[in-house]
Design an enzyme around this catalytic site. Sequence first.
Site, short mmCIF file in Angstrom:
data_model
loop_
_atom_site.label_atom_id
_atom_site.label_comp_id
_atom_site.label_asym_id
_atom_site.label_seq_id
_atom_site.Cartn_x
_atom_site.Cartn_y
_atom_site.Cartn_z
N PHE A 222 0.81 -1.23 0.00
CA PHE A 222 0.00 0.00 0.00
C PHE A 222 0.84 1.27 0.00
O PHE A 222 0.36 2.32 0.41
CB PHE A 222 -0.97 0.00 1.20
N GLU A 226 7.31 1.20 -0.53
CA GLU A 226 7.88 1.84 -1.72
C GLU A 226 9.34 2.16 -1.45
O GLU A 226 10.22 1.83 -2.24
CB GLU A 226 7.11 3.10 -2.11
N ARG A 304 2.07 15.69 -5.49
CA ARG A 304 0.80 15.09 -5.93
C ARG A 304 -0.39 15.76 -5.24
O ARG A 304 -1.46 15.90 -5.82
CB ARG A 304 0.79 13.57 -5.74
N ARG A 336 -1.14 4.56 -0.64
CA ARG A 336 -2.20 4.56 -1.65
C ARG A 336 -2.89 5.93 -1.78
O ARG A 336 -3.59 6.37 -0.88
CB ARG A 336 -3.23 3.51 -1.26
N PHE A 338 -1.15 8.77 -2.21
CA PHE A 338 0.10 9.54 -2.27
C PHE A 338 -0.13 11.05 -2.23
O PHE A 338 0.30 11.79 -3.09
CB PHE A 338 0.82 9.14 -3.58
N THR A 434 4.81 11.30 -10.93
CA THR A 434 4.91 12.73 -11.23
C THR A 434 6.35 13.09 -11.60
O THR A 434 6.57 14.09 -12.24
CB THR A 434 4.45 13.58 -10.03
N ALA A 503 2.41 4.19 -7.73
CA ALA A 503 1.71 5.18 -8.53
C ALA A 503 0.70 4.54 -9.49
O ALA A 503 0.39 5.10 -10.55
CB ALA A 503 2.72 6.05 -9.30
N GLU A 706 -4.82 2.94 -7.11
CA GLU A 706 -5.07 3.99 -6.14
C GLU A 706 -6.41 4.71 -6.27
O GLU A 706 -7.02 5.06 -5.25
CB GLU A 706 -3.93 5.01 -6.19
N1 LUZ Z 1 5.35 7.18 -5.96
C1 LUZ Z 1 6.20 8.02 -6.56
C2 LUZ Z 1 4.03 7.29 -6.10
O1 LUZ Z 1 7.41 7.90 -6.37
N2 LUZ Z 1 5.72 8.97 -7.37
C3 LUZ Z 1 4.41 9.15 -7.59
O2 LUZ Z 1 4.02 10.04 -8.34
C4 LUZ Z 1 3.51 8.28 -6.92
N3 LUZ Z 1 2.20 8.43 -7.05
C5 LUZ Z 1 1.39 7.63 -6.40
C6 LUZ Z 1 1.92 6.64 -5.59
N4 LUZ Z 1 3.22 6.47 -5.45
MO1 MOS Z 2 2.34 3.81 -3.80
S1 MOS Z 2 1.36 5.03 -2.51
O1 MOS Z 2 1.68 3.70 -5.25
O2 MOS Z 2 3.68 3.11 -3.29
#
Ligand code: LUZ
Ligand code: MOS
Length: 751
Positions: A222, A226, A304, A336, A338, A434, A503, A706
């Site tokens: 979620f 990341e 974002r 999720r 972001f 982004t 993302a 998301e």
């Molecule tokens: N992670 C990221 C994300 O590094 N860049 C993004 O634009 C993003 N958007 C949504 C979820 N994770």
């Molecule tokens: Mo994400 S919030 O798409 O790691």
Amino acid sequence: MKNIDSYGHVSGSSVYVDDIPEITGTLHAVPIYSSVAHARILNIDITRAKNAEGVVDVFMAKDIPGENQIGGILPDEPLFAEDEVHFIGQPIAVIIAISHFAAREARNLVEIEYEELEVVIDPREAKKKGHLLFPPRTFANGDLKKGIEESEYLFSGSVESGGQEHLYIETQGSYAIPQENKKIKIICSTQGPTIVQKTAARVLGLQMHNIEVDVTRLGGAFGGKEDQATAWAVMAALAVYKLKKPVKLILDRDDDILITGKRHPYSSDFIIGLDKDLKIKSYEVTYYQNGGAAADLSPAIMERTLFHATNSYFIPNVKATAFSCRTNIVPFTAFRGFGAPQAMFVIESAIAHAARELGIDKSLIQERNLFKPGDSFHYGQVCNSGNAMKSWGTLQSQYNVEAEKQRVREFNLNNTFLKKGISIMPICFGISFTKTPMNQARALVHVYQDGSIGISSGAVEMGQGVNTKLIQVASAAFNIDYSRVKIESTNTTRVANTSPTAASTGADLNGKALQIACNEIVDRLKRKAAEILQADQEDIRIKNEEVFVGNKASGLYWDELVETAFLSRVKLSEVGHYTTPVIDFDKTIEKGHPFAYHVYGTAMTIVHLDCIKGTYAIDSVKIIHDSGSNVFKSIDRGQIEGGLVQGIGWMTLEELKYDNKGILLADSLSKYKVPDIYMAPLSIEISALETDGDELALLKSKAVGEPPFMYGIGAYFALQNAIEAFNPNYRPNYDAPLTPEKVLLGLYEVK
Ligand code: LUZ
Ligand code: MOS
């Protein structure tokens, strides 16, 4: 196609990091972390811990051979604190023992002396003190002053939204194994294998090729994995580097809740201006993002937030400013949505507030301001699909919203202590990282000589079903049965330089790379088939594992074709490389075309409220979702349902409370309530909006990870609607989550 993991998950045979059989001699690592939110470290005494039974070693900052730095975007986060600690849970050392239990026991023997410093946990207070993690940014369009002049009505207010614990079922964990010639393999529960690889190399002072990261699947992520899987992976790798033994580090649930980042809490101010026709003419918003003690992914998340300031609405004059405030809490991270859910809750609150002041239904303002084809977002990208209005309109007609509203009104007239509430929630979410350079992916395809296939990509399976989608894509490209396609683990030696699976782009980016690789091989096989059948290559098709010339079956089957191709030395492997076209963004003017496309949708939420107890249930959520061609029906339905319920949890039950010393009060599942099956809506109906989809979406089926989270925001406004039906004195504030306690206070609020 059914999710390929469904049997394994239900039967318990799916393998997660902690299920991997341990190599003899495996050691266990447990992090040692700060128990205070802000302090100077005066002394660390590890003597007693080191001498404890079963303990092998304790490593700290001074033991790091490379750089003591794990910051992904900004270099502001040490792996181990050296002189100061900035939040409760900040790692100071890692203890290695022959068992997890021994390591955990010995942890209590580490003595750390602190000189406590001032603790700030409130983002507005941090901002006042000048504690920003990085410079603020402003996205603007039109002329705000002119917009205000054109506004008949101006309303202002403040909005709060809380943090959120990811609560992935599998906690953070890694198993690091020494390889020959000092190389290290890390099996890790991460969305970002390359981030782990790169950071481990940096901390150990090695070149990246010395580190191999392998991911089979995650038990949920979620966004929490990341970049925040990295610290634990690197600690395990450091211990392997030092001790030349396999080392496992799996966070216990209590540690995971306490020491890993969560969704950012936001505190925001808005001023919204409307003309007589309820057109929103101006919108000024300021976000105070609680970033925690280090930047982590906050710059991208804040960005974002700015992109999604106006949700699905066209507003000609916008000024959106965001501050990322440094506080003494664990660095907040991806979750999720972001940063977009936080932005959308503010604009929806602003509209709700305006509607209340004007004494009208909120939907009137929402509907009148939805994006029309040709309108542009405040950051310059033009919105061409018309799907904001289409999904809104389809919801109205398909589910007869007016009749539902009438039914709610009648129910409320006929019931004293039971009230219903209703809300409509449109969503709009931009698809692409982004940060433009991150929008790239690769896939590796091998066709084996018996006609079976192995595929690898940069995508990480975390329960969302991306592996199933990739198998579907490969079998469609070759026109062969699913059973011929195997998906391999995500591994940095097979597919390099991966963007994290995040993302909502995992399927689009990796699936398109996979299509490119498959199509290359298909072309070669068709050339071979044309040669065998003495036909024109243009006329060759493969259908259901058989070669056709035009519409005529040739009797040449897939396996035979592959074998013949192999014997004639045709290349049966390929790497596909995909980069999203058209996207770009100019940060100097904060304008551009950052997203491949947008996903829209509209949800109607109906709740009922027990006005004696303050408890509530979600009766139904009906959703019109912009799926595009909707080829991954059952998997996407799972994502929509899961996202919705997670969003409802964020808006209603999940209260991430800290005290003013920075202590997390909601530190266990008895204090932090997440939605369970009883809290899930009694009925969820989802209809796909019939659209052409988008060329940049995989098989024109739009990204789904998301966007549905934000349907959950509807629950907040439906609950407010129900409270208002009971208590005419209720003055809504916009302070999520709307817990039963707050509901009860609202029900009995007096003038
Ligand atoms: N992670 C990221 C994300 O590094 N860049 C993004 O634009 C993003 N958007 C949504 C979820 N994770
Ligand atoms: Mo994400 S919030 O798409 O790691």
